[in-house]
Design a protein around this motif. Structure first.
Motif, PDB file in Angstrom:
ATOM      1  N   LEU A 168       0.773  -1.238  -0.063  1.00  0.00           N
ATOM      2  CA  LEU A 168      -0.048  -0.009  -0.015  1.00  0.00           C
ATOM      3  C   LEU A 168       0.975   1.181   0.139  1.00  0.00           C
ATOM      4  O   LEU A 168       0.421   2.186  -0.769  1.00  0.00           O
ATOM      5  N   PHE A 169       1.945   1.207   0.727  1.00  0.00           N
ATOM      6  CA  PHE A 169       2.952   2.520   0.738  1.00  0.00           C
ATOM      7  C   PHE A 169       3.324   2.653  -0.597  1.00  0.00           C
ATOM      8  O   PHE A 169       3.664   3.793  -1.009  1.00  0.00           O
ATOM      9  N   GLN A 170       3.890   1.656  -1.343  1.00  0.00           N
ATOM     10  CA  GLN A 170       4.114   1.793  -2.659  1.00  0.00           C
ATOM     11  C   GLN A 170       3.398   2.488  -3.678  1.00  0.00           C
ATOM     12  O   GLN A 170       3.576   3.244  -4.601  1.00  0.00           O
ATOM     13  N   SER A 171       2.234   1.833  -3.523  1.00  0.00           N
ATOM     14  CA  SER A 171       1.052   2.299  -4.534  1.00  0.00           C
ATOM     15  C   SER A 171       0.521   3.578  -4.308  1.00  0.00           C
ATOM     16  O   SER A 171       0.266   4.227  -5.204  1.00  0.00           O
ATOM     17  N   THR A 172       0.488   4.085  -2.900  1.00  0.00           N
ATOM     18  CA  THR A 172       0.216   5.346  -2.466  1.00  0.00           C
ATOM     19  C   THR A 172       1.310   6.543  -3.038  1.00  0.00           C
ATOM     20  O   THR A 172       0.871   7.245  -3.570  1.00  0.00           O
ATOM     21  N   LEU A 173       2.450   6.064  -2.826  1.00  0.00           N
ATOM     22  CA  LEU A 173       3.624   6.798  -3.273  1.00  0.00           C
ATOM     23  C   LEU A 173       3.667   6.878  -4.834  1.00  0.00           C
ATOM     24  O   LEU A 173       4.586   7.776  -5.540  1.00  0.00           O
ATOM     25  N   LYS A 174       3.291   5.880  -5.596  1.00  0.00           N
ATOM     26  CA  LYS A 174       3.410   5.590  -6.902  1.00  0.00           C
ATOM     27  C   LYS A 174       4.954   5.377  -6.996  1.00  0.00           C
ATOM     28  O   LYS A 174       5.502   5.581  -8.239  1.00  0.00           O
ATOM     29  N   VAL A 175       5.616   4.424  -6.366  1.00  0.00           N
ATOM     30  CA  VAL A 175       7.016   4.039  -6.366  1.00  0.00           C
ATOM     31  C   VAL A 175       7.223   2.638  -6.228  1.00  0.00           C
ATOM     32  O   VAL A 175       6.626   2.085  -5.259  1.00  0.00           O
ATOM     33  N   ASP A 176       7.787   1.954  -6.926  1.00  0.00           N
ATOM     34  CA  ASP A 176       8.274   0.588  -7.047  1.00  0.00           C
ATOM     35  C   ASP A 176       9.585   0.484  -6.084  1.00  0.00           C
ATOM     36  O   ASP A 176      10.647   1.103  -6.354  1.00  0.00           O
ATOM     37  N   MET A 177       9.470  -0.374  -5.086  1.00  0.00           N
ATOM     38  CA  MET A 177      10.502  -0.801  -4.197  1.00  0.00           C
ATOM     39  C   MET A 177      11.031  -2.362  -4.389  1.00  0.00           C
ATOM     40  O   MET A 177       9.964  -3.201  -4.763  1.00  0.00           O
TER      41      MET A 177
ATOM     42  N   PRO B 247       2.630   5.766  24.523  1.00  0.00           N
ATOM     43  CA  PRO B 247       3.670   6.807  25.282  1.00  0.00           C
ATOM     44  C   PRO B 247       4.771   6.602  24.189  1.00  0.00           C
ATOM     45  O   PRO B 247       5.277   8.085  24.030  1.00  0.00           O
ATOM     46  N   VAL B 248       5.273   5.842  23.403  1.00  0.00           N
ATOM     47  CA  VAL B 248       6.144   5.773  22.538  1.00  0.00           C
ATOM     48  C   VAL B 248       6.031   6.408  21.071  1.00  0.00           C
ATOM     49  O   VAL B 248       6.657   6.907  20.458  1.00  0.00           O
ATOM     50  N   LEU B 249       4.653   6.194  20.613  1.00  0.00           N
ATOM     51  CA  LEU B 249       4.391   6.755  19.606  1.00  0.00           C
ATOM     52  C   LEU B 249       3.163   7.971  19.604  1.00  0.00           C
ATOM     53  O   LEU B 249       2.926   8.335  18.381  1.00  0.00           O
ATOM     54  N   LYS B 250       3.118   8.592  20.739  1.00  0.00           N
ATOM     55  CA  LYS B 250       1.906   9.522  20.769  1.00  0.00           C
ATOM     56  C   LYS B 250       2.193  10.656  19.873  1.00  0.00           C
ATOM     57  O   LYS B 250       1.419  11.586  19.589  1.00  0.00           O
ATOM     58  N   ASP B 251       3.592  11.018  19.645  1.00  0.00           N
ATOM     59  CA  ASP B 251       4.021  12.097  19.019  1.00  0.00           C
ATOM     60  C   ASP B 251       4.290  11.711  17.065  1.00  0.00           C
ATOM     61  O   ASP B 251       4.758  12.720  16.570  1.00  0.00           O
ATOM     62  N   MET B 252       4.031  10.500  17.163  1.00  0.00           N
ATOM     63  CA  MET B 252       4.407   9.998  15.669  1.00  0.00           C
ATOM     64  C   MET B 252       3.059  10.492  14.869  1.00  0.00           C
ATOM     65  O   MET B 252       1.960  10.413  15.033  1.00  0.00           O
ATOM     66  N   PRO B 253       3.350  11.231  13.777  1.00  0.00           N
ATOM     67  CA  PRO B 253       2.259  11.670  12.974  1.00  0.00           C
ATOM     68  C   PRO B 253       1.727  10.364  12.091  1.00  0.00           C
ATOM     69  O   PRO B 253       2.185   9.218  11.969  1.00  0.00           O
ATOM     70  N   THR B 254       0.398  10.579  11.661  1.00  0.00           N
ATOM     71  CA  THR B 254      -0.117   9.636  10.747  1.00  0.00           C
ATOM     72  C   THR B 254       0.314   9.798   9.568  1.00  0.00           C
ATOM     73  O   THR B 254       0.684  10.761   9.085  1.00  0.00           O
ATOM     74  N   MET B 255       0.021   8.610   8.569  1.00  0.00           N
ATOM     75  CA  MET B 255       0.363   8.744   7.115  1.00  0.00           C
ATOM     76  C   MET B 255      -0.495   9.945   6.535  1.00  0.00           C
ATOM     77  O   MET B 255      -0.032  10.577   5.581  1.00  0.00           O
ATOM     78  N   GLN B 256      -1.610   9.838   6.913  1.00  0.00           N
ATOM     79  CA  GLN B 256      -2.536  11.338   6.400  1.00  0.00           C
ATOM     80  C   GLN B 256      -1.930  12.403   6.742  1.00  0.00           C
ATOM     81  O   GLN B 256      -2.063  13.292   5.851  1.00  0.00           O
ATOM     82  N   GLU B 257      -1.428  12.755   7.877  1.00  0.00           N
ATOM     83  CA  GLU B 257      -1.024  13.973   7.975  1.00  0.00           C
ATOM     84  C   GLU B 257       0.416  14.231   7.574  1.00  0.00           C
ATOM     85  O   GLU B 257       0.615  15.341   7.086  1.00  0.00           O
ATOM     86  N   ALA B 258       0.982  13.044   6.746  1.00  0.00           N
ATOM     87  CA  ALA B 258       2.241  13.299   6.304  1.00  0.00           C
ATOM     88  C   ALA B 258       2.003  13.613   4.732  1.00  0.00           C
ATOM     89  O   ALA B 258       2.925  13.619   3.971  1.00  0.00           O
ATOM     90  N   GLY B 259       0.724  13.586   4.399  1.00  0.00           N
ATOM     91  CA  GLY B 259       0.372  13.925   3.197  1.00  0.00           C
ATOM     92  C   GLY B 259      -0.025  12.531   2.290  1.00  0.00           C
ATOM     93  O   GLY B 259      -0.343  12.781   1.097  1.00  0.00           O
ATOM     94  N   LEU B 260       0.038  11.500   2.795  1.00  0.00           N
ATOM     95  CA  LEU B 260      -0.444  10.272   1.995  1.00  0.00           C
ATOM     96  C   LEU B 260      -2.109   9.985   2.310  1.00  0.00           C
ATOM     97  O   LEU B 260      -2.394   9.237   3.130  1.00  0.00           O
ATOM     98  N   LYS B 261      -2.644  10.565   1.451  1.00  0.00           N
ATOM     99  CA  LYS B 261      -4.246  10.566   1.418  1.00  0.00           C
ATOM    100  C   LYS B 261      -4.985   9.138   1.782  1.00  0.00           C
ATOM    101  O   LYS B 261      -4.339   8.172   0.883  1.00  0.00           O
ATOM    102  N   ASP B 262      -5.832   8.790   2.492  1.00  0.00           N
ATOM    103  CA  ASP B 262      -6.406   7.771   2.779  1.00  0.00           C
ATOM    104  C   ASP B 262      -5.634   6.573   2.997  1.00  0.00           C
ATOM    105  O   ASP B 262      -5.873   5.462   2.820  1.00  0.00           O
ATOM    106  N   PHE B 263      -4.330   6.687   3.532  1.00  0.00           N
ATOM    107  CA  PHE B 263      -3.614   5.632   3.754  1.00  0.00           C
ATOM    108  C   PHE B 263      -3.627   5.089   5.244  1.00  0.00           C
ATOM    109  O   PHE B 263      -3.575   5.805   6.261  1.00  0.00           O
ATOM    110  N   THR B 264      -4.687   4.178   5.393  1.00  0.00           N
ATOM    111  CA  THR B 264      -5.279   3.572   6.799  1.00  0.00           C
ATOM    112  C   THR B 264      -4.970   1.980   6.880  1.00  0.00           C
ATOM    113  O   THR B 264      -5.605   1.310   5.695  1.00  0.00           O
ATOM    114  N   VAL B 265      -4.133   1.565   7.660  1.00  0.00           N
ATOM    115  CA  VAL B 265      -4.122   0.044   7.478  1.00  0.00           C
ATOM    116  C   VAL B 265      -4.275  -0.388   9.083  1.00  0.00           C
ATOM    117  O   VAL B 265      -3.510   0.209   9.813  1.00  0.00           O
TER     118      VAL B 265
END
Length: 329
Positions: free
Chosen positions: A171-180, A233-251
């Protein structure tokens, strides 16, 4: 005087026997088995065991055991339940694979939509995108820039075809349209080991496995895959994929409970009632929270809501898996 024969329609006899069976369910001398189509020790195994304990309590202490029937990306265990007697004593506890295996396998031996009774979803695990410690990027913006500048050179590890980490990576590759380059391993542990060692660049996996590595500063964390930020506590300040600009990225890697098709409605109701009590059990909730999972408490706890959600997930993942060209016979 000739005796009269009393004729009872066969359908009525069947109805009476089914009702009597349902009233006696679960029988004190019979154990309920949760078939888990994966090896022991993983997050889905833990969730199954936690649910078994809470559902057992909700059913008056009735014995519920776990059968780890691993193999073929989870299809062996699922098929075992699909072909089991529809009596409420053999149930399937599985995760998102219920929605993705129909696209991964050309010849899946069962039909996800038609061969199961849906009992309800139980919990879900968020995912977390992480990278090797030597990666030059330190946040999502820098990571996306680095990926775009290094197209064709980046690899992303996973725990094997069809695994949660594989799905998230696709899904990450598909959203970015980049092949890894996708690097499959036989499990999460070896994939994580090579990521920590710098042999691979990225990995997306459940927070239950990423949090300890983040705490130990062995990997870099970039984003979570939930619609909102996590309370951990470890991830509370970690942004979501959507906040980072990857629209509708929810898994989320969700877990649910299923019975073979044809299980009597009264038995299904007893199981669903027990499941609904179990997901409200404070001890069950505490155990899921401790592992970074969230207990589901919405319409998806109901059979109809559960099935509708899974069918929507089948539709979501099918084009992504097809585009990746990953299949098994």
């Amino acid at each position: 005087m000739r005796s009269k024969l009393l004729c009872v329609p066969a359908a009525l006899v069947m109805c009476v026997s089914v009702n009597a069976f349902a009233q006696d369910y679960p029988a004190t001398n019979k154990t309920i088995t949760f078939v888990l189509p994966y090896a022991a020790g993983g997050p889905t195994d833990k969730a199954a065991r936690d649910l078994a304990q809470s559902m057992s309590k909700a059913m008056g202490g009735h014995s519920i055991v776990i059968d780890n029937a691993a193999g073929a990306s989870g299809s062996i265990g699922a098929n075992k339940v699909a072909k089991a007697a529809p009596d409420g004593y053999t149930l399937l506890f599985t995760h998102i694979a219920q929605a993705t295996l129909p696209s991964f396998f050309r010849n899946l031996p069962y039909n996800v939509e038609k061969d199961f009774e849906y009992l309800g979803l139980v919990s879900e695990n968020p995912m977390n995108l992480i990278g090797r410690p030597s990666l030059p990027a330190n946040n999502m913006a820098e990571l996306v820039s680095w990926i775009n500048a290094n197209k064709g050179k980046i690899n992303i590890s996973n725990a094997g075809p069809g695994s949660a980490s594989h799905l998230c990576g696709m899904l990450f590759q598909s959203t970015l349209k980049v092949d890894m380059t996708s690097v499959p391993y036989k499990g999460t542990a070896p994939a994580m080991t090579d990521l920590i060692g710098g042999q691979v660049d990225l990995m997306c996996d459940q927070t239950t496995t990423t949090i300890p590595q983040i705490e130990g500063k062995k990997v870099k964390s970039f984003a979570v895959t939930t619609p909102t930020r996590l309370s951990s506590p470890v991830l509370k300040d970690m942004p979501t994929m959507q906040e980072a600009g990857l629209k509708d990225f929810t898994v989320t890697i969700w877990q649910g409970l299923y019975a073979p098709k044809g299980t009597p409605a009264a038995v299904l109701k007893k199981l669903n009632d027990a499941l609904k009590v179990a997901v409200k059990d404070p001890e069950f909730i505490r155990k899921q929270d401790a592992g970074g999972a969230s207990v589901i408490n919405d319409a998806r706890n109901d059979p109809a809501g559960h099935k509708a959600f899974v069918m929507s997930e089948v539709a979501k993942w099918a084009p992504i898996i097809k585009a990746a060209g990953v299949y098994a016979d």
